[in-house]
Design a protein around this motif. Structure first.
Motif, mmCIF file in Angstrom:
data_model
loop_
_atom_site.group_PDB
_atom_site.id
_atom_site.type_symbol
_atom_site.label_atom_id
_atom_site.label_comp_id
_atom_site.label_asym_id
_atom_site.label_seq_id
_atom_site.Cartn_x
_atom_site.Cartn_y
_atom_site.Cartn_z
ATOM 1 N N UNK A 141 52.077 25.524 82.321
ATOM 2 C CA UNK A 141 52.872 25.910 81.144
ATOM 3 C C UNK A 141 53.870 26.999 81.523
ATOM 4 N N UNK A 142 53.384 27.970 82.257
ATOM 5 C CA UNK A 142 54.243 29.096 82.641
ATOM 6 C C UNK A 142 55.368 28.628 83.570
ATOM 7 N N UNK A 143 55.048 27.673 84.451
ATOM 8 C CA UNK A 143 56.079 27.150 85.348
ATOM 9 C C UNK A 143 57.231 26.573 84.528
ATOM 10 N N UNK A 144 56.888 25.737 83.546
ATOM 11 C CA UNK A 144 57.933 25.083 82.748
ATOM 12 C C UNK A 144 58.766 26.119 82.005
ATOM 13 N N UNK A 145 58.078 27.140 81.474
ATOM 14 C CA UNK A 145 58.782 28.148 80.655
ATOM 15 C C UNK A 145 59.604 29.096 81.510
ATOM 16 N N UNK A 146 59.069 29.498 82.656
ATOM 17 C CA UNK A 146 59.684 30.613 83.388
ATOM 18 C C UNK A 146 60.355 30.239 84.702
ATOM 19 N N UNK A 168 64.978 23.987 94.811
ATOM 20 C CA UNK A 168 63.585 23.868 95.242
ATOM 21 C C UNK A 168 62.867 22.694 94.569
ATOM 22 N N UNK A 169 63.202 22.426 93.317
ATOM 23 C CA UNK A 169 62.539 21.336 92.588
ATOM 24 C C UNK A 169 63.391 20.935 91.397
ATOM 25 N N UNK A 170 63.383 19.640 91.099
ATOM 26 C CA UNK A 170 64.036 19.143 89.884
ATOM 27 C C UNK A 170 62.929 18.780 88.900
ATOM 28 N N UNK A 171 63.081 19.230 87.648
ATOM 29 C CA UNK A 171 62.076 18.928 86.616
ATOM 30 C C UNK A 171 62.576 17.799 85.720
ATOM 31 N N UNK A 172 61.720 16.805 85.520
ATOM 32 C CA UNK A 172 62.021 15.688 84.612
ATOM 33 C C UNK A 172 61.066 15.769 83.434
ATOM 34 N N UNK A 173 61.604 15.576 82.219
ATOM 35 C CA UNK A 173 60.733 15.659 81.049
ATOM 36 C C UNK A 173 60.702 14.321 80.313
ATOM 37 N N UNK A 174 59.575 14.103 79.631
ATOM 38 C CA UNK A 174 59.408 12.929 78.780
ATOM 39 C C UNK A 174 59.447 13.409 77.333
ATOM 40 N N UNK A 175 60.322 12.769 76.530
ATOM 41 C CA UNK A 175 60.407 13.141 75.113
ATOM 42 C C UNK A 175 60.630 11.873 74.295
ATOM 43 N N UNK A 179 61.009 26.729 86.081
ATOM 44 C CA UNK A 179 61.619 25.417 86.338
ATOM 45 C C UNK A 179 63.136 25.532 86.503
ATOM 46 N N UNK A 180 63.773 26.323 85.624
ATOM 47 C CA UNK A 180 65.224 26.466 85.687
ATOM 48 C C UNK A 180 65.669 27.132 86.981
ATOM 49 N N UNK A 181 64.958 28.178 87.345
ATOM 50 C CA UNK A 181 65.285 28.904 88.570
ATOM 51 C C UNK A 181 65.090 28.017 89.812
ATOM 52 N N UNK A 182 63.998 27.250 89.833
ATOM 53 C CA UNK A 182 63.752 26.352 90.970
ATOM 54 C C UNK A 182 64.852 25.305 91.095
ATOM 55 N N UNK A 183 65.354 24.840 89.945
ATOM 56 C CA UNK A 183 66.451 23.866 89.964
ATOM 57 C C UNK A 183 67.700 24.499 90.587
ATOM 58 N N UNK A 184 68.032 25.710 90.126
ATOM 59 C CA UNK A 184 69.240 26.381 90.638
ATOM 60 C C UNK A 184 69.115 26.686 92.121
ATOM 61 N N UNK A 185 67.914 26.952 92.578
ATOM 62 C CA UNK A 185 67.708 27.280 94.000
ATOM 63 C C UNK A 185 67.523 26.047 94.883
#
Ligand SMILES: CC(C)(COP(=O)(O)OP(=O)(O)OC[C@H]1O[C@@H](n2cnc3c(N)ncnc32)[C@H](O)[C@@H]1OP(=O)(O)O)[C@@H](O)C(=O)NCCC(=O)NCCS
Length: 176
Positions: free
Chosen positions: A18-23, A33-40, A25-31
């Motif tokens: 939960x904390x990763x997604x909130x705090x 390091x990781x791309x986050x994909x969400x299901x909605x 994920x965005x920073x990892x994308x900019x760096x």
């Protein structure tokens, strides 16, 4: 993932995820390091039912079981796509969101491996034994002695499973 997604409301029962997604994920994308994909759901596009992350990685060939290693590569390191995190919100548990996320990840990995960058296997980091069993349910194999559990599926195996779902004409000419 975009700014419209309500990351603050996401709860999967694993505080670190939960904390990763909130705090983070965005920073990892900019760096890079990781791309986050969400299901909605289309009716509630801001509500995150689940998410996963993808990163490029590599794994020493000698950590794979011998039989797999023989078929996988002739190099000391195997290029892999890492599904570093995958979780569904507790409100969506047991509704096949986890499997949709995993299949989506494998489709993306198979597609890029045919068109963009060489990838021989998909690797997942499971948070605990229960999560490892989820991946085993889908045919992943454990690396020996990995704590917390780390599992893999050769891309050939994954491709055979998701082949009917792959976008048509995804294979680009590989001659240059
Ligand atoms: C593991 C997790 C992603 C499963 O999500 P889910 O949306 O409930 O899973 P699904 O409804 O898609 O289940 C798909 C299949 O996997 C099975 N399954 C689900 N969780 C399982 C588990 N822990 N062990 C074995 N099988 C499992 C289901 O029974 C179902 O089987 P079926 O296709 O034969 O009906 C979810 O429980 C979760 O987010 N847990 C907390 C975070 C976590 O541990 N993430 C994984 C590692 S980072």
């Amino acid at each position: 993932m975009n700014k419209a997604h309500d990351r603050a409301a996401f709860t999967c029962g694993e505080y670190a995820l939960d904390r990763y997604l909130k705090q983070s994920a965005g920073q990892d994308l900019r760096r890079g390091l990781a791309v986050t994909y969400v299901l909605a759901e289309s009716t509630t596009p801001d509500v995150i039912a689940g998410f996963y992350t993808l990163s490029a990685s590599s794994v020493p060939l000698d950590t794979f079981p011998d039989e797999t290693a023989r078929r996988l590569a002739r190099y000391p390191n195997v290029p892999v796509a890492l599904i570093g995190r995958l979780a569904t919100d507790i409100r969506y548990r047991g509704q096949h969101c986890g499997s949709r996320l995993l299949v989506d990840a494998l489709i993306r990995i198979c597609t890029i491996s045919e068109t963009v960058i060489g990838v021989s296997a998909a690797v997942v980091d499971a948070k605990n034994e229960d999560a490892a069993r989820f991946y085993e349910h889908f045919g992943f194999t454990r690396f020996q002695h990995s704590v917390p559990p780390r599992l893999f599926i050769p891309l050939k195996t994954a491709r055979a499973a998701v082949q009917p779902l792959l976008p048509k004409h995804s294979r680009l000419p590989t001659d240059i």
